[in-house]
Design a protein around this motif. Sequence first.
Motif, PDB file in Angstrom:
ATOM      1  N   GLN A   1      -1.789   9.749  23.139  1.00  0.00           N
ATOM      2  CA  GLN A   1      -1.294  10.532  21.604  1.00  0.00           C
ATOM      3  C   GLN A   1      -2.146   9.346  20.555  1.00  0.00           C
ATOM      4  N   VAL A   2      -2.775   9.996  19.811  1.00  0.00           N
ATOM      5  CA  VAL A   2      -3.560   9.318  18.782  1.00  0.00           C
ATOM      6  C   VAL A   2      -2.520   8.857  17.493  1.00  0.00           C
ATOM      7  N   GLN A   3      -2.688   7.767  17.043  1.00  0.00           N
ATOM      8  CA  GLN A   3      -1.608   7.311  15.986  1.00  0.00           C
ATOM      9  C   GLN A   3      -2.494   6.417  14.909  1.00  0.00           C
ATOM     10  N   LEU A   4      -1.974   6.667  13.655  1.00  0.00           N
ATOM     11  CA  LEU A   4      -2.515   5.813  12.645  1.00  0.00           C
ATOM     12  C   LEU A   4      -1.557   5.012  12.017  1.00  0.00           C
ATOM     13  N   GLN A   5      -1.525   3.902  11.570  1.00  0.00           N
ATOM     14  CA  GLN A   5      -0.902   2.979  11.176  1.00  0.00           C
ATOM     15  C   GLN A   5      -1.217   2.091  10.020  1.00  0.00           C
ATOM     16  N   GLU A   6      -0.790   2.283   8.618  1.00  0.00           N
ATOM     17  CA  GLU A   6      -1.435   1.746   7.524  1.00  0.00           C
ATOM     18  C   GLU A   6      -0.489   0.054   7.533  1.00  0.00           C
ATOM     19  N   SER A   7      -1.393  -0.829   7.133  1.00  0.00           N
ATOM     20  CA  SER A   7      -0.570  -1.962   6.766  1.00  0.00           C
ATOM     21  C   SER A   7      -1.206  -2.858   5.459  1.00  0.00           C
ATOM     22  N   GLY A   8      -0.610  -3.760   5.025  1.00  0.00           N
ATOM     23  CA  GLY A   8      -0.971  -4.120   3.907  1.00  0.00           C
ATOM     24  C   GLY A   8       0.283  -4.759   3.037  1.00  0.00           C
ATOM     25  N   PRO A   9       0.100  -5.432   1.876  1.00  0.00           N
ATOM     26  CA  PRO A   9       1.044  -5.939   0.894  1.00  0.00           C
ATOM     27  C   PRO A   9       1.762  -4.459   0.196  1.00  0.00           C
ATOM     28  N   GLY A  10       2.968  -4.692   0.086  1.00  0.00           N
ATOM     29  CA  GLY A  10       3.708  -3.646  -0.621  1.00  0.00           C
ATOM     30  C   GLY A  10       3.700  -3.981  -2.101  1.00  0.00           C
ATOM     31  N   LEU A  11       3.275  -4.937  -2.557  1.00  0.00           N
ATOM     32  CA  LEU A  11       3.440  -5.376  -3.990  1.00  0.00           C
ATOM     33  C   LEU A  11       2.043  -6.026  -4.685  1.00  0.00           C
ATOM     34  N   VAL A  12       1.652  -5.520  -5.412  1.00  0.00           N
ATOM     35  CA  VAL A  12       0.243  -6.157  -5.934  1.00  0.00           C
ATOM     36  C   VAL A  12       0.418  -6.544  -7.453  1.00  0.00           C
ATOM     37  N   LYS A  13      -0.205  -7.617  -7.937  1.00  0.00           N
ATOM     38  CA  LYS A  13      -0.243  -7.881  -9.298  1.00  0.00           C
ATOM     39  C   LYS A  13      -1.020  -6.824 -10.190  1.00  0.00           C
ATOM     40  N   PRO A  14      -0.962  -6.550 -11.527  1.00  0.00           N
ATOM     41  CA  PRO A  14      -1.710  -5.851 -12.205  1.00  0.00           C
ATOM     42  C   PRO A  14      -3.201  -6.603 -12.423  1.00  0.00           C
ATOM     43  N   SER A  15      -4.241  -5.998 -12.359  1.00  0.00           N
ATOM     44  CA  SER A  15      -5.594  -6.334 -12.333  1.00  0.00           C
ATOM     45  C   SER A  15      -5.976  -7.011 -11.162  1.00  0.00           C
ATOM     46  N   GLU A  16      -5.332  -7.216 -10.235  1.00  0.00           N
ATOM     47  CA  GLU A  16      -5.600  -7.798  -8.839  1.00  0.00           C
ATOM     48  C   GLU A  16      -6.073  -6.544  -8.042  1.00  0.00           C
ATOM     49  N   THR A  17      -6.714  -6.957  -6.767  1.00  0.00           N
ATOM     50  CA  THR A  17      -7.130  -6.046  -5.597  1.00  0.00           C
ATOM     51  C   THR A  17      -6.090  -5.662  -4.836  1.00  0.00           C
ATOM     52  N   LEU A  18      -5.744  -4.244  -4.606  1.00  0.00           N
ATOM     53  CA  LEU A  18      -5.329  -3.754  -3.331  1.00  0.00           C
ATOM     54  C   LEU A  18      -6.051  -3.635  -2.181  1.00  0.00           C
ATOM     55  N   SER A  19      -5.567  -4.258  -1.197  1.00  0.00           N
ATOM     56  CA  SER A  19      -5.976  -3.979   0.365  1.00  0.00           C
ATOM     57  C   SER A  19      -5.053  -3.474   1.326  1.00  0.00           C
ATOM     58  N   LEU A  20      -5.427  -2.413   1.937  1.00  0.00           N
ATOM     59  CA  LEU A  20      -4.840  -1.762   2.981  1.00  0.00           C
ATOM     60  C   LEU A  20      -5.838  -1.631   4.340  1.00  0.00           C
ATOM     61  N   THR A  21      -5.068  -1.782   5.303  1.00  0.00           N
ATOM     62  CA  THR A  21      -5.921  -1.418   6.757  1.00  0.00           C
ATOM     63  C   THR A  21      -5.071  -0.388   7.555  1.00  0.00           C
ATOM     64  N   CYS A  22      -5.797   0.519   8.174  1.00  0.00           N
ATOM     65  CA  CYS A  22      -5.285   1.560   9.060  1.00  0.00           C
ATOM     66  C   CYS A  22      -5.769   1.190  10.348  1.00  0.00           C
ATOM     67  N   THR A  23      -4.866   1.094  11.246  1.00  0.00           N
ATOM     68  CA  THR A  23      -5.201   0.890  12.688  1.00  0.00           C
ATOM     69  C   THR A  23      -4.935   2.094  13.488  1.00  0.00           C
ATOM     70  N   VAL A  24      -5.893   2.278  14.082  1.00  0.00           N
ATOM     71  CA  VAL A  24      -6.306   3.658  14.925  1.00  0.00           C
ATOM     72  C   VAL A  24      -5.754   3.342  16.454  1.00  0.00           C
ATOM     73  N   SER A  25      -4.720   3.957  17.315  1.00  0.00           N
ATOM     74  CA  SER A  25      -4.401   3.692  18.380  1.00  0.00           C
ATOM     75  C   SER A  25      -4.410   5.120  19.438  1.00  0.00           C
ATOM     76  N   GLY A  26      -4.775   5.065  20.643  1.00  0.00           N
ATOM     77  CA  GLY A  26      -4.740   6.071  21.377  1.00  0.00           C
ATOM     78  C   GLY A  26      -6.035   6.808  21.417  1.00  0.00           C
ATOM     79  N   ALA A  27      -7.134   6.464  20.655  1.00  0.00           N
ATOM     80  CA  ALA A  27      -8.585   6.991  20.617  1.00  0.00           C
ATOM     81  C   ALA A  27      -9.281   6.002  19.788  1.00  0.00           C
ATOM     82  N   SER A  28     -10.656   6.209  20.120  1.00  0.00           N
ATOM     83  CA  SER A  28     -11.706   5.632  19.328  1.00  0.00           C
ATOM     84  C   SER A  28     -11.882   5.757  17.932  1.00  0.00           C
TER      85      SER A  28
END
Lengths: 120, 110
Positions: A1-28
């Motif tokens: 079963q293919v699943q996607l999971q987001e991860s990253g900071p839940g709080l970012v300061k104004p003017s800064e950079t938001l960075s998120l990652t999505c991990t894929v499991s169950g498939a390439s």
Amino acid sequence: QVQLQESGPGLVKPSETLSLTCTVSGASINSHYWSWIRQPPGKRLEWIGYVHYTGSTMYSPSLKGRVSISIDASRDKFSLTLDSVTAADAAVYFCARDRDRDLFGEFGLWGQGTLVRVSS
Amino acid sequence: QSVLTQPPSMSGTPGQRVTIICSGSRSNIGSNTVNWYQQRPGTAPRLLIYSYNQRPSGVPDRFSGSRSGTSASLAISGLQSEDEAEYYCAAWDASVNAVIFGGGTKVTAL
């Protein structure tokens, strides 16, 4: 079963950079188009952009210049960075995969979403 | 115009047919396929209909889609309480080169 999971900071300061990652499991990650989509509280969904497994990208014109999406096939992950965030960027961010490996725009698989707040 | 317009809310009694209209323009619905998503509170959207009228596996056949000109519609025949959710239409828009979503329609089973 293919699943996607987001991860990253839940709080970012104004003017800064938001960075998120999505991990894929169950498939390439070596097929399909992989997108980021966001939803500000109480508002409509907004497509941010995609990365194809080949590395090609396309971004929404409304965010172009601030957004970058990359793929790490060796780790089955893809990532989003959004520069110079403001309060308007606060949203639930979803990663998603297209239904068909050769077609873009039919988001058949979604991660659960991750809430990002923007505040000092 | 790069906007998809949906009614904010609709309701029906269990068993009733409910039809949601998504209005667009030539640059989106008029020239590209339309997809529909179902989103229950606190969860991720789920692809309900793709390519105007195709259902992914697992989607009940009481959900159907169609297009006429620059409008698309999602019909729920035989509304059930579990169908209470927000429904979004989406399409590629050639004038802005982006996937755009409608504002969503909240469906309530009375």
